[in-house]
Design a protein around this motif. Sequence first.
Motif, PDB file in Angstrom:
ATOM      1  N   GLU A   1     -19.514 -12.427 -59.256  1.00  0.00           N
ATOM      2  CA  GLU A   1     -18.522 -13.349 -58.699  1.00  0.00           C
ATOM      3  C   GLU A   1     -17.235 -12.616 -58.341  1.00  0.00           C
ATOM      4  OE1 GLU A   1     -16.256 -17.568 -59.750  1.00  0.00           O
ATOM      5  OE2 GLU A   1     -17.552 -16.607 -61.229  1.00  0.00           O
ATOM      6  N   GLU A   2     -16.800 -11.715 -59.230  1.00  0.00           N
ATOM      7  CA  GLU A   2     -15.592 -10.951 -58.948  1.00  0.00           C
ATOM      8  C   GLU A   2     -15.785 -10.035 -57.745  1.00  0.00           C
ATOM      9  OE1 GLU A   2     -13.026  -7.489 -61.161  1.00  0.00           O
ATOM     10  OE2 GLU A   2     -13.912  -9.061 -62.405  1.00  0.00           O
ATOM     11  N   MET A   3     -16.963  -9.421 -57.624  1.00  0.00           N
ATOM     12  CA  MET A   3     -17.260  -8.569 -56.473  1.00  0.00           C
ATOM     13  C   MET A   3     -17.217  -9.370 -55.175  1.00  0.00           C
ATOM     14  SD  MET A   3     -17.971  -5.309 -57.230  1.00  0.00           S
ATOM     15  CE  MET A   3     -19.098  -4.800 -55.942  1.00  0.00           C
ATOM     16  N   VAL A   4     -17.764 -10.590 -55.204  1.00  0.00           N
ATOM     17  CA  VAL A   4     -17.755 -11.434 -54.012  1.00  0.00           C
ATOM     18  C   VAL A   4     -16.326 -11.726 -53.572  1.00  0.00           C
ATOM     19  CG1 VAL A   4     -18.252 -13.779 -53.222  1.00  0.00           C
ATOM     20  CG2 VAL A   4     -20.014 -12.471 -54.385  1.00  0.00           C
ATOM     21  N   LEU A   5     -15.462 -12.059 -54.530  1.00  0.00           N
ATOM     22  CA  LEU A   5     -14.066 -12.347 -54.193  1.00  0.00           C
ATOM     23  C   LEU A   5     -13.374 -11.134 -53.594  1.00  0.00           C
ATOM     24  CD1 LEU A   5     -12.997 -14.424 -57.336  1.00  0.00           C
ATOM     25  CD2 LEU A   5     -13.454 -15.282 -55.059  1.00  0.00           C
ATOM     26  N   LYS A   6     -13.645  -9.953 -54.139  1.00  0.00           N
ATOM     27  CA  LYS A   6     -13.001  -8.740 -53.624  1.00  0.00           C
ATOM     28  C   LYS A   6     -13.478  -8.404 -52.219  1.00  0.00           C
ATOM     29  CE  LYS A   6     -11.889  -6.642 -58.070  1.00  0.00           C
ATOM     30  NZ  LYS A   6     -12.142  -5.564 -59.025  1.00  0.00           N
ATOM     31  N   VAL A   7     -14.770  -8.551 -51.986  1.00  0.00           N
ATOM     32  CA  VAL A   7     -15.285  -8.286 -50.636  1.00  0.00           C
ATOM     33  C   VAL A   7     -14.659  -9.262 -49.648  1.00  0.00           C
ATOM     34  CG1 VAL A   7     -17.357  -8.376 -49.199  1.00  0.00           C
ATOM     35  CG2 VAL A   7     -17.446  -7.259 -51.418  1.00  0.00           C
ATOM     36  N   ALA A   8     -14.557 -10.533 -50.025  1.00  0.00           N
ATOM     37  CA  ALA A   8     -13.971 -11.531 -49.123  1.00  0.00           C
ATOM     38  C   ALA A   8     -12.512 -11.227 -48.833  1.00  0.00           C
ATOM     39  CB  ALA A   8     -14.117 -12.924 -49.740  1.00  0.00           C
ATOM     40  N   ILE A   9     -11.775 -10.801 -49.846  1.00  0.00           N
ATOM     41  CA  ILE A   9     -10.353 -10.489 -49.648  1.00  0.00           C
ATOM     42  C   ILE A   9     -10.192  -9.266 -48.749  1.00  0.00           C
ATOM     43  CG2 ILE A   9      -8.281  -9.670 -50.834  1.00  0.00           C
ATOM     44  CD1 ILE A   9      -9.118 -11.448 -53.188  1.00  0.00           C
ATOM     45  N   LEU A  10     -10.952  -8.204 -49.016  1.00  0.00           N
ATOM     46  CA  LEU A  10     -10.828  -6.988 -48.210  1.00  0.00           C
ATOM     47  C   LEU A  10     -11.241  -7.248 -46.766  1.00  0.00           C
ATOM     48  CD1 LEU A  10     -12.190  -4.274 -50.688  1.00  0.00           C
ATOM     49  CD2 LEU A  10      -9.818  -4.825 -50.147  1.00  0.00           C
ATOM     50  N   ALA A  11     -12.301  -8.035 -46.567  1.00  0.00           N
ATOM     51  CA  ALA A  11     -12.755  -8.318 -45.211  1.00  0.00           C
ATOM     52  C   ALA A  11     -11.685  -9.065 -44.424  1.00  0.00           C
ATOM     53  CB  ALA A  11     -14.049  -9.131 -45.259  1.00  0.00           C
ATOM     54  N   GLU A  12     -11.003  -9.989 -45.093  1.00  0.00           N
ATOM     55  CA  GLU A  12      -9.940 -10.727 -44.405  1.00  0.00           C
ATOM     56  C   GLU A  12      -8.682  -9.889 -44.225  1.00  0.00           C
ATOM     57  OE1 GLU A  12      -6.975 -14.499 -45.302  1.00  0.00           O
ATOM     58  OE2 GLU A  12      -8.841 -14.321 -46.412  1.00  0.00           O
ATOM     59  N   LYS A  13      -8.356  -9.134 -45.246  1.00  0.00           N
ATOM     60  CA  LYS A  13      -7.096  -8.388 -45.240  1.00  0.00           C
ATOM     61  C   LYS A  13      -7.055  -7.309 -44.174  1.00  0.00           C
ATOM     62  CE  LYS A  13      -4.434  -5.587 -48.515  1.00  0.00           C
ATOM     63  NZ  LYS A  13      -4.433  -5.062 -49.889  1.00  0.00           N
ATOM     64  N   TYR A  14      -8.183  -6.653 -43.941  1.00  0.00           N
ATOM     65  CA  TYR A  14      -8.211  -5.521 -43.002  1.00  0.00           C
ATOM     66  C   TYR A  14      -9.050  -5.826 -41.765  1.00  0.00           C
ATOM     67  CZ  TYR A  14      -6.304  -3.209 -47.075  1.00  0.00           C
ATOM     68  OH  TYR A  14      -5.516  -2.879 -48.147  1.00  0.00           O
ATOM     69  N   ALA A  15      -9.196  -7.093 -41.429  1.00  0.00           N
ATOM     70  CA  ALA A  15     -10.015  -7.459 -40.273  1.00  0.00           C
ATOM     71  C   ALA A  15      -9.172  -7.403 -39.009  1.00  0.00           C
ATOM     72  CB  ALA A  15     -10.595  -8.857 -40.473  1.00  0.00           C
ATOM     73  N   VAL A  16      -9.364  -6.345 -38.227  1.00  0.00           N
ATOM     74  CA  VAL A  16      -8.772  -6.286 -36.893  1.00  0.00           C
ATOM     75  C   VAL A  16      -9.725  -6.950 -35.902  1.00  0.00           C
ATOM     76  CG1 VAL A  16      -7.922  -4.782 -35.076  1.00  0.00           C
ATOM     77  CG2 VAL A  16      -7.493  -4.208 -37.460  1.00  0.00           C
ATOM     78  N   ASP A  17     -11.008  -6.682 -36.073  1.00  0.00           N
ATOM     79  CA  ASP A  17     -12.052  -7.313 -35.277  1.00  0.00           C
ATOM     80  C   ASP A  17     -12.628  -8.466 -36.111  1.00  0.00           C
ATOM     81  OD1 ASP A  17     -14.151  -8.082 -33.770  1.00  0.00           O
ATOM     82  OD2 ASP A  17     -15.285  -6.216 -33.931  1.00  0.00           O
TER      83      ASP A  17
ATOM     84  N   ASP B   1     -25.186 -17.671 -54.529  1.00  0.00           N
ATOM     85  CA  ASP B   1     -24.906 -18.412 -55.763  1.00  0.00           C
ATOM     86  C   ASP B   1     -23.538 -18.080 -56.341  1.00  0.00           C
ATOM     87  OD1 ASP B   1     -27.331 -19.699 -55.670  1.00  0.00           O
ATOM     88  OD2 ASP B   1     -28.364 -18.222 -56.911  1.00  0.00           O
ATOM     89  N   TYR B   2     -22.979 -16.933 -55.974  1.00  0.00           N
ATOM     90  CA  TYR B   2     -21.701 -16.485 -56.543  1.00  0.00           C
ATOM     91  C   TYR B   2     -20.556 -16.632 -55.554  1.00  0.00           C
ATOM     92  CZ  TYR B   2     -24.849 -14.577 -60.015  1.00  0.00           C
ATOM     93  OH  TYR B   2     -25.817 -14.449 -60.980  1.00  0.00           O
ATOM     94  N   VAL B   3     -20.836 -17.197 -54.393  1.00  0.00           N
ATOM     95  CA  VAL B   3     -19.782 -17.441 -53.406  1.00  0.00           C
ATOM     96  C   VAL B   3     -19.120 -18.774 -53.739  1.00  0.00           C
ATOM     97  CG1 VAL B   3     -19.273 -17.830 -50.974  1.00  0.00           C
ATOM     98  CG2 VAL B   3     -20.950 -16.095 -51.634  1.00  0.00           C
ATOM     99  N   SER B   4     -17.904 -18.708 -54.199  1.00  0.00           N
ATOM    100  CA  SER B   4     -17.202 -19.928 -54.594  1.00  0.00           C
ATOM    101  C   SER B   4     -16.764 -20.710 -53.359  1.00  0.00           C
ATOM    102  CB  SER B   4     -15.986 -19.576 -55.452  1.00  0.00           C
ATOM    103  OG  SER B   4     -15.088 -18.785 -54.713  1.00  0.00           O
ATOM    104  N   GLU B   5     -16.328 -21.929 -53.582  1.00  0.00           N
ATOM    105  CA  GLU B   5     -15.884 -22.764 -52.474  1.00  0.00           C
ATOM    106  C   GLU B   5     -14.713 -22.142 -51.732  1.00  0.00           C
ATOM    107  OE1 GLU B   5     -15.063 -26.554 -54.201  1.00  0.00           O
ATOM    108  OE2 GLU B   5     -17.109 -27.264 -53.890  1.00  0.00           O
ATOM    109  N   GLU B   6     -13.845 -21.419 -52.477  1.00  0.00           N
ATOM    110  CA  GLU B   6     -12.685 -20.813 -51.827  1.00  0.00           C
ATOM    111  C   GLU B   6     -13.092 -19.848 -50.730  1.00  0.00           C
ATOM    112  OE1 GLU B   6     -11.300 -22.342 -55.696  1.00  0.00           O
ATOM    113  OE2 GLU B   6     -13.023 -21.170 -55.043  1.00  0.00           O
ATOM    114  N   VAL B   7     -14.216 -19.163 -50.889  1.00  0.00           N
ATOM    115  CA  VAL B   7     -14.630 -18.157 -49.905  1.00  0.00           C
ATOM    116  C   VAL B   7     -15.058 -18.829 -48.606  1.00  0.00           C
ATOM    117  CG1 VAL B   7     -16.295 -16.339 -49.408  1.00  0.00           C
ATOM    118  CG2 VAL B   7     -15.286 -16.507 -51.691  1.00  0.00           C
ATOM    119  N   TRP B   8     -15.947 -19.827 -48.675  1.00  0.00           N
ATOM    120  CA  TRP B   8     -16.367 -20.432 -47.407  1.00  0.00           C
ATOM    121  C   TRP B   8     -15.308 -21.356 -46.838  1.00  0.00           C
ATOM    122  CZ3 TRP B   8     -17.264 -25.609 -46.391  1.00  0.00           C
ATOM    123  CH2 TRP B   8     -17.454 -26.474 -47.470  1.00  0.00           C
TER     124      TRP B   8
END
Length: 977
Positions: A423-439, A456-463
């Motif tokens: 779950e923590e890994m999912v949150l970090k990937v989501a944050i990094l993808a948004e934070k550094y998304a130029v494309d 199963d570990y993607v919380s509601e906040e992510v989607w």
Amino acid sequence: QKSIGFWFVRDDIKSQFSFILCTGKSKEAEIKRINKELANIRSKFKGDKALDGYSKKKYVCKLLFIFLLGHDIDFGHMEAVNLLSSNKYTEKQIGYLFISVLVNSNSELIRLINNAIKNDLSSRNPTFMCLALHCIANVGSREMAEAFAGEIPRILVAGDTMDSVKQSAALCLLRLYRTSPDLVLMGEWTSRVVHLLNDQHMGVVTAAISLITCLSQKNPEEFKTCVSLAVSRLSRIVSSASTDLQDYTYYFVPAPWLSCKLLRLLQCYPPPEDGAVKGRLVECLETILNKAQEPPKSKKVQHSNAKNAILFEAIALIIHYDSEPNLLVRACNQLGQFLQHRETNLRYLALESMCTLASSEFSHEAVKTHIETVINALKTERDVSVRQRAADLLYAMCDRSNAKQIVAEMLSYLETADYSIREEMVLKVAILAEKYAVDYSWYVDTILNLIRIAGDYVSEEVWYRVIQIVINRDDVQGYAAKTVFEALQAPACHENMVKVGGYILGEFGNLIAGDPRSSPLVQFNLLHSKFHLCSVPTRALLLSAYIKFINLFPETKPTIQEVLRCDSQIRNSDVELQQRAVEYLKLSSIASTDVLATVLEEMPPFPERESSILAKLKKKKGPGAVSGNELEEGKREGGELNGAGERPGDSSAIGSTPSPSADLLGLRSAAPVSAAPPSAGSLLVDVFSEAGPAAPAAGANDDGFLRFVCKNNGVLFENQLLQIGVKSEYRQNLGRMYLFYGNKTSVQFVNFTTTVSCPGELQSHILYHCTAPVDPLVEGGAQVQQVINIECLTVFSDAPLLNIKFRYGGALQNLTLKLPVAINKFFQPTEMSSHDFFQRWKQLSQPQQEAQKIFKANHAMDTEVLKAKLLGLGTALLEKVDPNPDNFVCAGVIQTKAQQVGCLLRLEPNAQAQVHTHFPVRALGRMFLRPKTSSVLTLCLYINLHTCAQKTPPQNTNSSRLSLILTQMVYIGNPKT
């Protein structure tokens, strides 16, 4: 730290326990033998009054041994107390040991024990003094702290105290400070305790530095002189050879424990301002780093442990200062060598320390050079905790240049990651993808891939967040619709993917409807094929998508109405699904095309605020766990994040809408305290976030101060950064105020200090004492508490001032507020009869005994509200005392240390007052007080009567013509009243 030491029982006493040790054939036999022995001991204590000291010691020791075997002991405590008065060491030793282990801190014997301890402390016998100090440290009760908190510092700094006693005194004082910090007041002893760092005895220094470190964490300003002494002592240890400190050299490492404690003490303070001291400290740190490169002098693990302990504390100090680029880079290189060390603990500590180094602008690039090693650790480490630290380090070292590589590696690892960290890994990937998304097409691909791999570990906040970003970015909406349509075609599709697909296709399905492979009916059939496999909330979302389809694609209307009309929908057992199906069916049937288009129009862009994903990660990791890197990243990278600069004309673009949080994730330096509050429109914040909208900034502190005249609890001050709550209680002339400082942001407050002061003559009227300073580091979203004790000496008119300083985002914030302490807080309500009231009223008719205030009230007055205000003022509201039932009569006594001053008060409504056009209710009042204190009480009562009906509209014509005359408030001269 408890400092009992080791007690050894003599052989002749040990022989007494053979009766137990030899009866181990069964548990029952042991219990039987112990019960027999307990009966024997009880009879000895009760029957023979002439037991000598040796016998008492023997039987008390037996009781202690039986207790340690796990049996309850309910007698013998008094005999143990009697042993304390013995002049023999062994007897006194057993007595103190029994008390330390068996006597409860709330025992009735504590007073007797305290008397015996006082005798031993004043005996000047070092052995007896140590025994007494050990007992105090082990029991550590508040009653002991009250009895000895003033005596132990004197023993600690006395010139004739032996070194062993000083060590025990320092550790004992530390124990008392940790259990009862409000009772251990150093005051005059501060400088002498600090100078213990120069003591010749290394044991005394080692014990004293533990005490000084604890005191410095709570009172950094009071003990700041310890920095230079600590640097001097550290320099002498670091530069010495192992032969110089033979008694304190551990496997060729001189004084490792003392060195670690000195380095930890220095972490309580910023870099020294004195150039010479700072240069000497830098030299020490360089020496420690140089010694780490030298070949080991021993192959023993103890040698490497001691050496590495000092090294890691030195690196922690370098990171804390964050001001020496050379040292930071050297520390990073040294930690890089540990990343491939065969010892698992060293690899773990290296990864953990490098996470902090990655947040420094001086060492971030040096940390990035180890990216391949860290990725390899993520893949190959056997210990899950080390793998988790590797993932944390990848997250910390990520920037725009390596974001795609790190996100790809984390996604790859996610497929085989331990369930505990997914779950923590999912949150970090989501944050990094948004934070550094130029494309942003890459961002959409990443999130959908994330849902596919670890749905199963993607919380509601992510989607929720991906939907917000797609809605706010016109250039990615078509790509998102196409990608999610393709993802839904997989045979096995996670429910979170269905949610995202239903939402995006319902909003933007028309962007891909031109392709026959994704025609409207194909989209609908694809979504509806997942319907029966989903939970109720997802089905509800899909029904909303269906009604959106009717608006986007009128040709699908008959098909969708047929679905809504079927029994499984309009007669569904779930009320939510049934209601949606019925309402959507009716809406699609009776509404015109224009009405339908208006009701089901495209979602507007979401206002900007802090990402709810980042907030969830912080909640999971703990306050402040991820804020450092984001803050520094915002400093390193200028311009707009997330490529927002590409769309300057689109005010709804992600990252381009100005807001108090500055950008999506709150990564850049936030606005200062004086920033304008958000407009009404900005209160429509992230609708998917659990947090509510930020409260607007409070008004001037005078308003906050006056709100507390008639109440003791509430919010004193609030702005975008800080909320200050107050809870207070008063009894006679004493008061206690609890201040709660809440960090409303996601970023740490650094160097947080509070100072209370009494301006002018107020110092002679009020005494205050802050029991303990607040923690200088306030984590994001955290709250710290401060307790202030207040004593009213004489009547006063001003209020104490509270000054708050801290750094937020590198900027110094400085606030000065009035503490809500007024003279009426020390009112004691007084009941009296009508006869007594008017008799005293007539007696007090001299001009110096009266004070009058005439004021106007701008609003209607409610009788119940007025009563509540008068009671909140602190006086007693006397019912049926005044012949006129419309009048209010109050009485009370102001409690000060110097005197008790009685007050009487009358409040009379005046129906004959003129009424202003815009103010249908007016209040005229007169208040009579002694000149010395009239200003405060006049102000208190005037403000509250003036504002008591601000929220109460006029009820009728008669009430709108009311006004009040406060006729008299007089002092009663007799202190006994």
